[in-house]
Enzyme design. Structure first.
Site, PDB file in Angstrom:
ATOM      1  N   LYS A  48      34.765  36.203  43.410  1.00 15.41           N
ATOM      2  CA  LYS A  48      36.125  35.952  43.891  1.00 15.41           C
ATOM      3  C   LYS A  48      36.486  36.942  44.989  1.00 15.41           C
ATOM      4  O   LYS A  48      37.073  36.579  46.011  1.00 15.41           O
ATOM      5  CB  LYS A  48      37.124  36.036  42.722  1.00 15.41           C
ATOM      6  CG  LYS A  48      37.004  34.849  41.759  1.00 15.41           C
ATOM      7  CD  LYS A  48      37.770  35.049  40.462  1.00 15.41           C
ATOM      8  CE  LYS A  48      37.374  33.956  39.453  1.00 15.41           C
ATOM      9  NZ  LYS A  48      37.927  34.157  38.109  1.00 15.41           N
ATOM     10  N   GLN A  92      41.103  38.363  34.296  1.00 19.56           N
ATOM     11  CA  GLN A  92      39.816  37.732  33.981  1.00 19.56           C
ATOM     12  C   GLN A  92      39.619  37.644  32.466  1.00 19.56           C
ATOM     13  O   GLN A  92      39.744  38.637  31.760  1.00 19.56           O
ATOM     14  CB  GLN A  92      38.676  38.535  34.641  1.00 19.56           C
ATOM     15  CG  GLN A  92      37.315  37.894  34.505  1.00 19.56           C
ATOM     16  CD  GLN A  92      37.203  36.552  35.245  1.00 19.56           C
ATOM     17  OE1 GLN A  92      37.615  36.424  36.380  1.00 19.56           O
ATOM     18  NE2 GLN A  92      36.674  35.546  34.561  1.00 19.56           N
ATOM     19  N   ASP A 115      46.081  31.183  38.502  1.00 20.11           N
ATOM     20  CA  ASP A 115      45.141  30.511  37.594  1.00 20.11           C
ATOM     21  C   ASP A 115      45.782  29.266  36.980  1.00 20.11           C
ATOM     22  O   ASP A 115      45.085  28.426  36.404  1.00 20.11           O
ATOM     23  CB  ASP A 115      44.726  31.466  36.450  1.00 20.11           C
ATOM     24  CG  ASP A 115      43.341  32.064  36.662  1.00 20.11           C
ATOM     25  OD1 ASP A 115      42.558  31.492  37.447  1.00 20.11           O
ATOM     26  OD2 ASP A 115      43.049  33.107  36.041  1.00 20.11           O
TER      27      ASP A 115
END
Ligand code: NAP
Length: 287
Positions: A48, A92, A115
């Site tokens: 990312k 994460q 997200d």
């Protein structure tokens, strides 16, 4: 049969975003919080970060130790919620066991939840309001649109009902943009083979290597394979290979369209996260 080339679509979208970002006066800024030293999470976050740099974003990884308490993590999230320079951030997953993931998700300001896991974004998506959509289902929608795949009125079976893939996927496909008639299958579904055999579109997101076999697939069906499992192989140098949830070699000849693994859905996931971050920087969802 046409192979859906996720790498190609991702490269096309990436180039578009590079051009867009080059015109922006304030660069989108994405932060990833990484708690602990999980190897796979390190790899994902690394990808990312690299993609952010290639597209022209500002980005950073906030590394917190595996001993970080839930309160400390929630405080860190509060800090990012209030930092105007940060447009979007992700935590994460998975988190260490002593931290409640749902509590963490709900602490993120929905305006920065790129997200798309916060209940406010999920709820908005379900009722058809603008929202940040979870990256993998969003990427699959983009693949269907890119290849002009007819979805209206089609019978679609989504195998899997996770919050990050199956559930949002089934909602999006039943929405007016795609107009599918959707069946959601899960581990308690009976006669899955027959259920799948009636489908025009199958989205396999159950995480079981090569589960979908040719006898489960109607001739001419569209098959989207979300699964990623590493299995042993004597044909690769490192002794491992990645396979999907679909037995590709026997299913592909029956399909009109199919995504390979790797190179299908996977490359689109990170691209969707980048798109969500540009939307956050432009205040496109919450004006
Ligand atoms: P998950 O949270 O483990 O959910 C799996 C779902 O599949 C559950 O709803 C489960 O049913 C269902 N299921 C399990 N066994 C089944 C069976 N035998 N028959 C029917 N349904 C079954 O997994 P996930 O996070 O959604 O991920 C699914 C797969 O996609 C994994 O391989 C993952 O690595 C991959 N993935 C790929 C990407 C990408 O970028 N390509 C992104 C995310 C995930 P229950 O609800 O009844 O338990």
């Amino acid at each position: 049969m046409q192979i859906i080339d996720g790498k190609h679509v991702a490269a096309t979208f990436k180039m578009q975003m590079q051009q867009e970002v080059a015109q922006m006066s304030v660069k989108p800024c994405l932060v990833a919080i990484l708690v602990g030293n999980d190897g796979a999470s390190e790899t994902y976050v690394g990808h990312k970060e690299k993609m952010c740099a290639e597209i022209g974003f500002e980005s950073r990884v906030d590394r917190l130790s595996a001993q970080t308490t839930e309160t400390e993590l929630l405080d860190h999230i509060k800090m990012l919620n209030n930092d105007e320079r940060v447009h979007g951030f992700i935590v994460q997953m998975p988190l260490p066991n002593h931290i409640d993931e749902q509590k963490v998700i709900e602490a993120i300001d929905p305006r920065k939840d790129v997200d798309g896991f916060h209940p406010v974004n999920v709820g908005r998506m379900v009722i058809g309001l603008p929202s940040y959509v979870s990256a993998t289902p969003k990427g699959i929608c983009d693949l269907l649109k890119f290849y002009n795949i007819e979805t209206s009125g089609k019978n679609c079976v989504v195998i899997g009902r996770s919050n990050i893939v199956g559930r949002p996927m089934s909602n999006l496909l039943s929405d007016k943009e795609f107009n599918c008639t959707v069946t959601v299958a899960h581990s308690r579904t009976q006669n899955l083979k027959e259920v799948c055999a009636g489908a025009d579109i199958i989205v396999a997101a159950l995480g079981k290597a090569e589960f979908v076999t040719a006898d489960m697939v109607k001739p001419g069906a569209v098959v989207i394979d979300v699964g990623i499992t590493r299995i042993k192989s004597d044909k690769t140098k490192n002794g491992w290979k990645l396979v999907g949830d679909v037995k590709y070699d026997e299913v592909a000849p029956k399909c009109s369209f199919i995504t390979p693994v790797p190179g299908g859905v996977g490359p689109m996931t990170i691209i969707s996260l980048m798109r969500n971050t540009i939307m956050a920087a432009n205040n496109e969802i919450y004006k």
